[in-house]
Design an enzyme around this catalytic site. Sequence first.
Site, mmCIF file in Angstrom:
data_model
loop_
_atom_site.group_PDB
_atom_site.id
_atom_site.type_symbol
_atom_site.label_atom_id
_atom_site.label_comp_id
_atom_site.label_asym_id
_atom_site.label_seq_id
_atom_site.Cartn_x
_atom_site.Cartn_y
_atom_site.Cartn_z
ATOM 1 N N SER A 1 0.881 -1.172 0.000
ATOM 2 C CA SER A 1 0.000 0.000 0.000
ATOM 3 C C SER A 1 0.913 1.215 0.000
ATOM 4 O O SER A 1 2.094 1.111 0.382
ATOM 5 C CB SER A 1 -0.844 0.005 1.278
ATOM 6 O OG SER A 1 -1.429 1.271 1.488
ATOM 7 N N TYR B 1 -2.708 -1.449 10.521
ATOM 8 C CA TYR B 1 -2.585 -1.659 9.074
ATOM 9 C C TYR B 1 -1.252 -1.094 8.563
ATOM 10 O O TYR B 1 -0.520 -1.763 7.836
ATOM 11 C CB TYR B 1 -3.780 -0.980 8.384
ATOM 12 C CG TYR B 1 -3.816 -1.104 6.887
ATOM 13 C CD1 TYR B 1 -4.241 -2.280 6.282
ATOM 14 C CD2 TYR B 1 -3.459 -0.039 6.066
ATOM 15 C CE1 TYR B 1 -4.305 -2.386 4.909
ATOM 16 C CE2 TYR B 1 -3.518 -0.130 4.690
ATOM 17 C CZ TYR B 1 -3.950 -1.310 4.103
ATOM 18 O OH TYR B 1 -4.011 -1.410 2.740
HETATM 19 C C1 BGC Z 1 -6.208 1.558 2.423
HETATM 20 C C2 BGC Z 1 -7.416 2.412 2.168
HETATM 21 C C3 BGC Z 1 -7.003 3.842 1.877
HETATM 22 C C4 BGC Z 1 -5.946 3.887 0.804
HETATM 23 C C5 BGC Z 1 -5.419 5.301 0.538
HETATM 24 C C6 BGC Z 1 -5.239 1.712 1.291
HETATM 25 O O1 BGC Z 1 -4.110 0.946 1.516
HETATM 26 O O2 BGC Z 1 -6.606 0.198 2.511
HETATM 27 O O3 BGC Z 1 -8.256 2.363 3.282
HETATM 28 O O4 BGC Z 1 -8.127 4.575 1.412
HETATM 29 O O5 BGC Z 1 -4.861 3.069 1.179
HETATM 30 O O6 BGC Z 1 -5.073 5.977 1.711
#
Ligand code: BGC
Length: 256
Positions: free
Chosen positions: A144, A157
């Site tokens: 991410s 996360y």
């Molecule tokens: C998350 C989302 C978030 C996006 C941008 C992703 O990794 O799961 O919840 O909207 O990143 O910030």
Amino acid sequence: MKELTGKVAVVTGGNSGIGAAIVLELAERGAQVVIDYVAHPEAENELERKIASLGSRAVGVKADISLVADIELLVSRAVSTFGQLDIFVNNAGIETRTSVLDTSESQYDKVLAINLKSAFFSTQIAARQMIKQEAGGRIINITSVHEDWPMPGNTAYCLSKGGMRMLTRTAALELAPHGILVTAVGPGAVATPINLSTMKDPALMQKLDSVIPLGRMAKPEEIAQVVGFLSGGGASYMTAATLFVDGGLMHQSPGL
Ligand code: BGC
């Protein structure tokens, strides 16, 4: 012949969101795919049908990737059904949207187990199989922007994605002598179930779109195409790196 003809891939969380798009992308490029899923077998069956219509083959395996024994099952099913394993995509992930102040022990454990522990042991188990085959391989971690970019209110996360970043870097160095390339794809905001609550709120969507330089969320296919690239010959010199696919989100400027 398609680029990935003869290759076998496993995709975790493969029956929804980005995972389903990756499964289709790899199959379109000729790979045979093991689709890991935990719920919604009908979505998995639908994908298998689509893949058969593309002239490739897929098999669904119900497995909880937070358990090492289930990861072993995924790899052994790839080998028993298709004869080998060439590509392992660590895609499955969850988030709780809770801060450091209010995350419970069970929320913390669940996020870290599904996102990070699973990627660690999948890397280990997939790499052992690839080393046995002596033909290299690809391990691709779906991280991410939050492998690097803090997201207040989503601490566990961020922690898990930061861990996947270092897993990518470190495993890449350890596995390089075996010709196993380890890379990551870091999506920004993507139109998938993980963002459902944002997508249902027009004011929040407008706010989100306004901070993304490309002005919109990504479609899952736009992430999957990059995974397809990293799986193929065009990415033969890429390892230990993350490709961010975020519409410029991490580099937005307030314009002051
Ligand atoms: C998350 C989302 C978030 C996006 C941008 C992703 O990794 O799961 O919840 O909207 O990143 O910030």
